[in-house]
Design a protein around this motif. Structure first.
Motif, PDB file in Angstrom:
ATOM      1  N   GLY A   1       0.817  -1.214   0.000  1.00 51.48           N
ATOM      2  CA  GLY A   1       0.000   0.000   0.000  1.00 51.48           C
ATOM      3  C   GLY A   1       0.843   1.252   0.000  1.00 51.48           C
ATOM      4  O   GLY A   1       0.532   2.232  -0.698  1.00 51.48           O
TER       5      GLY A   1
ATOM      6  N   PHE B   1       0.420   9.783  -3.961  1.00 47.74           N
ATOM      7  CA  PHE B   1      -0.586   9.927  -2.902  1.00 47.74           C
ATOM      8  C   PHE B   1      -1.959  10.265  -3.497  1.00 47.74           C
ATOM      9  O   PHE B   1      -2.625  11.212  -3.078  1.00 47.74           O
ATOM     10  CB  PHE B   1      -0.146  10.985  -1.890  1.00 47.74           C
TER      11      PHE B   1
ATOM     12  N   GLN C   1      -4.869   9.031  -3.143  1.00 49.29           N
ATOM     13  CA  GLN C   1      -6.015   9.077  -2.243  1.00 49.29           C
ATOM     14  C   GLN C   1      -6.105  10.393  -1.482  1.00 49.29           C
ATOM     15  O   GLN C   1      -7.157  10.729  -0.931  1.00 49.29           O
ATOM     16  CB  GLN C   1      -5.998   7.897  -1.260  1.00 49.29           C
TER      17      GLN C   1
ATOM     18  N   THR D   1       0.970   3.948  -2.988  1.00 49.17           N
ATOM     19  CA  THR D   1       0.653   5.327  -2.624  1.00 49.17           C
ATOM     20  C   THR D   1       1.718   6.276  -3.158  1.00 49.17           C
ATOM     21  O   THR D   1       1.412   7.315  -3.748  1.00 49.17           O
ATOM     22  CB  THR D   1       0.554   5.470  -1.086  1.00 49.17           C
TER      23      THR D   1
ATOM     24  N   PHE E   1      -3.176   3.313   3.690  1.00 46.63           N
ATOM     25  CA  PHE E   1      -2.372   2.753   2.607  1.00 46.63           C
ATOM     26  C   PHE E   1      -3.126   1.638   1.871  1.00 46.63           C
ATOM     27  O   PHE E   1      -2.905   1.418   0.682  1.00 46.63           O
ATOM     28  CB  PHE E   1      -1.045   2.240   3.162  1.00 46.63           C
TER      29      PHE E   1
ATOM     30  N   ILE F   1     -11.122   2.760  -3.240  1.00 47.59           N
ATOM     31  CA  ILE F   1     -10.655   3.681  -2.202  1.00 47.59           C
ATOM     32  C   ILE F   1     -11.786   3.967  -1.222  1.00 47.59           C
ATOM     33  O   ILE F   1     -11.613   3.912   0.009  1.00 47.59           O
ATOM     34  CB  ILE F   1     -10.143   4.994  -2.820  1.00 47.59           C
TER      35      ILE F   1
ATOM     36  N   MET G   1      -4.927   2.403  -1.485  1.00 42.66           N
ATOM     37  CA  MET G   1      -4.247   2.351  -2.773  1.00 42.66           C
ATOM     38  C   MET G   1      -3.958   0.920  -3.217  1.00 42.66           C
ATOM     39  O   MET G   1      -3.807   0.663  -4.411  1.00 42.66           O
ATOM     40  CB  MET G   1      -2.959   3.169  -2.728  1.00 42.66           C
TER      41      MET G   1
END
Length: 492
Positions: free
Chosen positions: A32, A41, A43, A36, A116, A321, A119
């Protein structure tokens, strides 16, 4: 016979300790973290866009909740079915166990695993849509087994292990579906209803088997239609119940936050120092229950997400997500705060009784019945979701004509699960669930470049409002060909 079960249990405990040991948890979380970082990043930086295309789209975009495709389901139905399988007894008993063993600090590490894990789940769904195929019934078939086989055979040096890894994942998935997705869930329902309403377990088992058969035999369309009604209702009812408790204990919320952060980093209020043991327990239980709850990294929910009528892989990735966020950050957190704000942890109880004790602060004598009904809805929906996972894994292994055999066996095991002691079944199910993660994570990590390329392409075309100089990556309704494959893998 008793000695045989003892031996099996001992062997399984050793395997389970290896499968769900620190290395596995580190592998899942690090995957994760890796995804990420590789997606910048996503998310966080694209959080506003993710919300617009998922939660808010439920109320503003008709195409999200409805589909004209008779062989697939809508994006919302895919989410509901995935949540049906992930929101289960783990959100109640699992969270309670994490706090009991790992202390309040386990909640913080659940949050970390979810952050995490978003992702990881995103990546699984992107790959699931990208590599899915139509079966001989013109239905979408996708999941870890498909992107492992199709994706890895394009990777130099992995052609010969692609199929074995995909088959291994599917076998573990089928076996796990009978345990964690069937008998253990039904046994929880039977126990809860027997304790609160005096209903005999065999009656519960037969009733659930009959109702489930009406849904399961109808395939993904019927499962999606049922879960899109059950999941919002059960989630809303449970959330309102926990919020009611929190309002009654509003003055305890700051103290709850303090206990979570102190426990997360091992601060011992008594000794005034830092305890390495407390940190290890909090981290291990937080990560373990977080992964068990949202299933990010196990490669399970991607199978139902792949049945969506969506055309863009990234769109379904964003639903992944939201799935992890809702399951862990919302539902699990509310359970934890309910337990911690009421002081129920001091009762010495664990699991479902602990949660019932917490709810008694707001519901009195009705607490046990409320929690029992919550378990009924949570566990029943999990049964429906996992029946689909097992069906798709069976289809991959043996073909569509054998899926009816699996469904019949699955329904029979519902009755079996309601009447037997399942301590060993729980442990074996945990082991099988963990073993699913190994081939799946190998696939996700080796195909991370594909996820990144698809994400960049989508962002350029839809979020940045900049016309890509390259052709759009493969639409889900096109065949994968050599030219597209070369484009996707050249930057891996």
């Amino acid at each position: 016979m008793e000695n045989l079960f003892v031996t099996i249990a001992a062997i399984n405990d050793k395997i389970n300790s290896i499968v769900w040991g620190i290395p596995m948890l580190v592998l899942i979380i690090s995957t994760g973290v890796y995804m990420t970082v590789r997606t910048n990043f996503f998310q966080v930086t694209k959080a506003k866009y993710v919300n617009q295309e998922t939660f808010f789209a439920i109320f503003t975009k008709k195409s999200v909740t409805k589909t004209d495709d008779k062989k697939s389901i809508s994006q919302f139905q895919a989410l509901s079915t995935a949540l049906a399988a992930t929101i289960g007894t783990g959100n109640i008993a699992g969270v309670a166990s994490a706090i009991t063993i790992g202390g309040p600090g386990a909640v913080f590490w659940m949050w970390v695993s979810a952050f995490f894990g978003m992702m990881t789940n995103y990546s699984e769904n992107v790959l699931g849509i990208f590599y899915r195929r139509k079966n001989d019934r013109n239905e979408w078939s996708g999941g870890a087994m498909y992107y492992i086989e199709q994706g890895l055979k394009e990777k130099a040096g992995f052609r010969h292990v692609a199929k074995p890894l995909a088959v291994t994942f599917s076998i573990f998935c089928v076996l796990a579906s009978f345990g964690i997705g069937n008998m253990t869930q039904v046994n929880s329902i039977a126990g809860a209803l027997n304790g609160s309403f005096g209903i005999k377990p065999i009656v519960t088992g037969i009733t659930i088997a009959v109702i489930s058969s009406l849904v399961i035999v109808g395939g993904i369309k019927r499962i999606g239609q049922v879960t899109e009604k059950i999941v919002p209702f059960m989630a809303l009812a449970y959330i309102l119940g926990t919020i009611f408790i929190l309002i009654n204990n509003f003055n305890q919320i700051p103290e709850v936050f303090a206990s979570i952060f102190k426990g997360a980093f091992g601060f011992d209020a008594v000794a005034g120092g830092i305890s390495g043991t407390l940190i290890k327990q909090a981290v291990t239980m937080g990560f373990k229950r977080g992964v068990f709850s949202n299933e990010a990294g196990l490669g399970s929910s991607v199978m139902v997400h792949s049945s969506s009528d969506v055309k863009e892989p990234v769109i379904q990735g964003m639903w992944g997500i939201f799935e992890v966020f809702f399951d862990t950050i919302i539902v699990c957190t509310l359970t934890a705060f309910t337990v911690l704000s009421t002081g129920a942890l001091e009762t010495g109880l664990a699991g479902v009784p602990l949660v019932s004790a917490a709810f008694s602060h707001g519901f009195g004598d009705l607490a046990g019945k409320f929690v029992s009904l919550a378990i009924l809805l949570f566990a029943f929906s999990t049964v429906l979701g996992w029946s689909f996972y097992g069906t798709k894994a069976t289809e991959y292994l043996f073909g569509t004509k054998y899926t009816i055999v699996y469904k019949v066996l699955f329904i029979i095991f519902i009755v079996v699960g309601s009447t037997m002691s399942l301590d060993l079944a729980w442990n074996i199910s945990d082991t099988l669930n963990g073993l699913m993660a190994i081939p799946n994570l190998i696939g996700v990590l080796l195909l991370s470049g594909t996820v990144v390329n698809i994400t960049k392409d989508y962002v350029n075309r839809n979020i940045k409002n900049v016309k890509s100089k390259k052709e759009p990556l493969l639409s889900a309704y096109e065949d994968i060909n050599a030219e597209h494959s070369k484009y996707v893998f050249e930057n891996n």
